[in-house]
Design a protein around this motif. Structure first.
Motif, mmCIF file in Angstrom:
data_model
loop_
_atom_site.group_PDB
_atom_site.id
_atom_site.type_symbol
_atom_site.label_atom_id
_atom_site.label_comp_id
_atom_site.label_asym_id
_atom_site.label_seq_id
_atom_site.Cartn_x
_atom_site.Cartn_y
_atom_site.Cartn_z
ATOM 1 N N SER A 70 0.821 -1.215 0.000
ATOM 2 C CA SER A 70 0.000 0.000 0.000
ATOM 3 C C SER A 70 0.855 1.266 0.000
ATOM 4 N N ARG A 71 2.104 1.159 0.440
ATOM 5 C CA ARG A 71 2.991 2.328 0.505
ATOM 6 C C ARG A 71 3.938 2.426 -0.677
ATOM 7 N N MET A 72 3.921 1.434 -1.541
ATOM 8 C CA MET A 72 4.833 1.427 -2.687
ATOM 9 C C MET A 72 4.495 2.565 -3.643
ATOM 10 N N VAL A 73 5.538 3.141 -4.231
ATOM 11 C CA VAL A 73 5.346 4.166 -5.253
ATOM 12 C C VAL A 73 4.716 3.515 -6.477
ATOM 13 N N SER A 74 5.248 2.355 -6.870
ATOM 14 C CA SER A 74 4.711 1.603 -7.994
ATOM 15 C C SER A 74 3.791 0.517 -7.459
ATOM 16 N N LYS A 75 2.503 0.705 -7.632
ATOM 17 C CA LYS A 75 1.517 -0.246 -7.095
ATOM 18 C C LYS A 75 1.529 -1.571 -7.854
ATOM 19 N N MET A 76 2.219 -1.617 -8.995
ATOM 20 C CA MET A 76 2.253 -2.824 -9.815
ATOM 21 C C MET A 76 3.371 -3.781 -9.380
ATOM 22 N N SER A 77 4.153 -3.392 -8.401
ATOM 23 C CA SER A 77 5.277 -4.220 -7.967
ATOM 24 C C SER A 77 4.795 -5.503 -7.308
ATOM 25 N N ASN A 78 5.548 -6.582 -7.528
ATOM 26 C CA ASN A 78 5.282 -7.848 -6.856
ATOM 27 C C ASN A 78 6.044 -7.815 -5.537
ATOM 28 N N THR A 79 5.377 -7.420 -4.490
ATOM 29 C CA THR A 79 6.019 -7.187 -3.198
ATOM 30 C C THR A 79 6.644 -8.456 -2.640
ATOM 31 N N THR A 80 5.986 -9.584 -2.796
ATOM 32 C CA THR A 80 6.532 -10.849 -2.296
ATOM 33 C C THR A 80 7.882 -11.132 -2.945
ATOM 34 N N ARG A 81 7.958 -10.968 -4.246
ATOM 35 C CA ARG A 81 9.212 -11.217 -4.973
ATOM 36 C C ARG A 81 10.292 -10.237 -4.540
ATOM 37 N N LEU A 82 9.918 -8.961 -4.363
ATOM 38 C CA LEU A 82 10.885 -7.954 -3.926
ATOM 39 C C LEU A 82 11.449 -8.291 -2.551
ATOM 40 N N VAL A 83 10.574 -8.672 -1.619
ATOM 41 C CA VAL A 83 11.014 -9.037 -0.267
ATOM 42 C C VAL A 83 11.903 -10.274 -0.328
ATOM 43 N N ASP A 84 11.541 -11.260 -1.147
ATOM 44 C CA ASP A 84 12.366 -12.465 -1.286
ATOM 45 C C ASP A 84 13.785 -12.113 -1.736
ATOM 46 N N LYS A 85 13.902 -11.214 -2.704
ATOM 47 C CA LYS A 85 15.229 -10.808 -3.186
ATOM 48 C C LYS A 85 16.011 -10.072 -2.106
ATOM 49 N N LEU A 86 15.328 -9.259 -1.319
ATOM 50 C CA LEU A 86 15.997 -8.527 -0.245
ATOM 51 C C LEU A 86 16.436 -9.473 0.882
ATOM 52 N N ILE A 87 15.673 -10.534 1.106
ATOM 53 C CA ILE A 87 16.056 -11.553 2.096
ATOM 54 C C ILE A 87 17.359 -12.229 1.648
ATOM 55 N N LEU A 88 17.438 -12.557 0.361
ATOM 56 C CA LEU A 88 18.653 -13.194 -0.170
ATOM 57 C C LEU A 88 19.877 -12.296 -0.015
ATOM 58 N N LYS A 89 19.687 -10.990 -0.065
ATOM 59 C CA LYS A 89 20.792 -10.037 0.089
ATOM 60 C C LYS A 89 21.126 -9.799 1.564
ATOM 61 N N GLY A 90 20.263 -10.284 2.462
ATOM 62 C CA GLY A 90 20.481 -10.103 3.892
ATOM 63 C C GLY A 90 19.970 -8.775 4.426
ATOM 64 N N TYR A 91 19.189 -8.048 3.630
ATOM 65 C CA TYR A 91 18.694 -6.725 4.019
ATOM 66 C C TYR A 91 17.375 -6.785 4.781
ATOM 67 N N VAL A 92 16.672 -7.922 4.681
ATOM 68 C CA VAL A 92 15.333 -8.049 5.255
ATOM 69 C C VAL A 92 15.189 -9.440 5.862
ATOM 70 N N GLU A 93 14.388 -9.536 6.913
ATOM 71 C CA GLU A 93 14.034 -10.831 7.500
ATOM 72 C C GLU A 93 12.521 -10.965 7.513
ATOM 73 N N ARG A 94 12.068 -12.203 7.345
ATOM 74 C CA ARG A 94 10.637 -12.487 7.375
ATOM 75 C C ARG A 94 10.395 -13.561 8.428
ATOM 76 N N PHE A 95 9.394 -13.326 9.263
ATOM 77 C CA PHE A 95 9.034 -14.289 10.301
ATOM 78 C C PHE A 95 7.568 -14.625 10.164
ATOM 79 N N VAL A 96 7.261 -15.914 10.305
ATOM 80 C CA VAL A 96 5.875 -16.365 10.301
ATOM 81 C C VAL A 96 5.429 -16.430 11.756
#
Length: 151
Positions: A70-96
């Motif tokens: 909801s806060r993305m500049v580009s509303k067409m972005s695939n947020t899940t894919r973006l977060v996954d790539k950032l996790i691989l870079k070590g910039y983001v963590e996801r917890f269930v």
């Protein structure tokens, strides 16, 4: 692109509304290309950079994919894919969430915060370069006009 610029500058037969929309679109592409080129050596996209800035703005609190989207500049972005790539870079963590497996919490890591500290001045420099032909007063006016168009 040069062709479009020539048309915008030389053709008075184009309705002003169309010329304005074309001019804004053309300028948006130039801005996006400039910021992309600034981020490219760091192997990060504008959309990934935007996600990191959103997460930094949470000031350590968890957020979810819907809030990021909801806060993305580009509303067409695939947020899940973006977060996954950032996790691989070590910039983001996801917890269930253990209590509710459908609830996913996303945090920026200290590595992500450090990366932003490094890249922010480069992006700020690109933004300053892009807007350098305009005075502070012109920038204020332009911002007010663009905000007015969105409302």
């Amino acid at each position: 692109m040069k062709e479009l610029e020539d048309i915008l500058l030389t053709t008075s037969q184009i309705p002003l509304a169309k010329k304005t929309v074309l001019n804004i679109s053309y300028t948006a592409n130039i801005i996006k290309d400039s910021i992309s080129n600034t981020l490219k050596p760091s192997d990060i996209s504008i959309e990934q950079f935007n996600v990191l800035r959103i997460l930094r703005g949470q000031k350590g609190k968890a957020t979810n994919l819907q809030d990021i989207q909801s806060r993305m500049v580009s509303k067409m972005s695939n947020t899940t894919r973006l977060v996954d790539k950032l996790i691989l870079k070590g910039y983001v963590e996801r917890f269930v969430c253990e209590k509710n497996r459908r609830k996913v919490e996303i945090f920026i890591t200290s590595q992500g915060l450090n990366f932003l500290e490094e890249i922010d001045p480069l992006v700020a420099g690109a933004e300053a370069n892009i807007t350098s032909p305009l005075s502070q007063e012109e920038l204020k006016t332009l911002n007010n006009l663009l905000t007015k168009l969105r409302n």
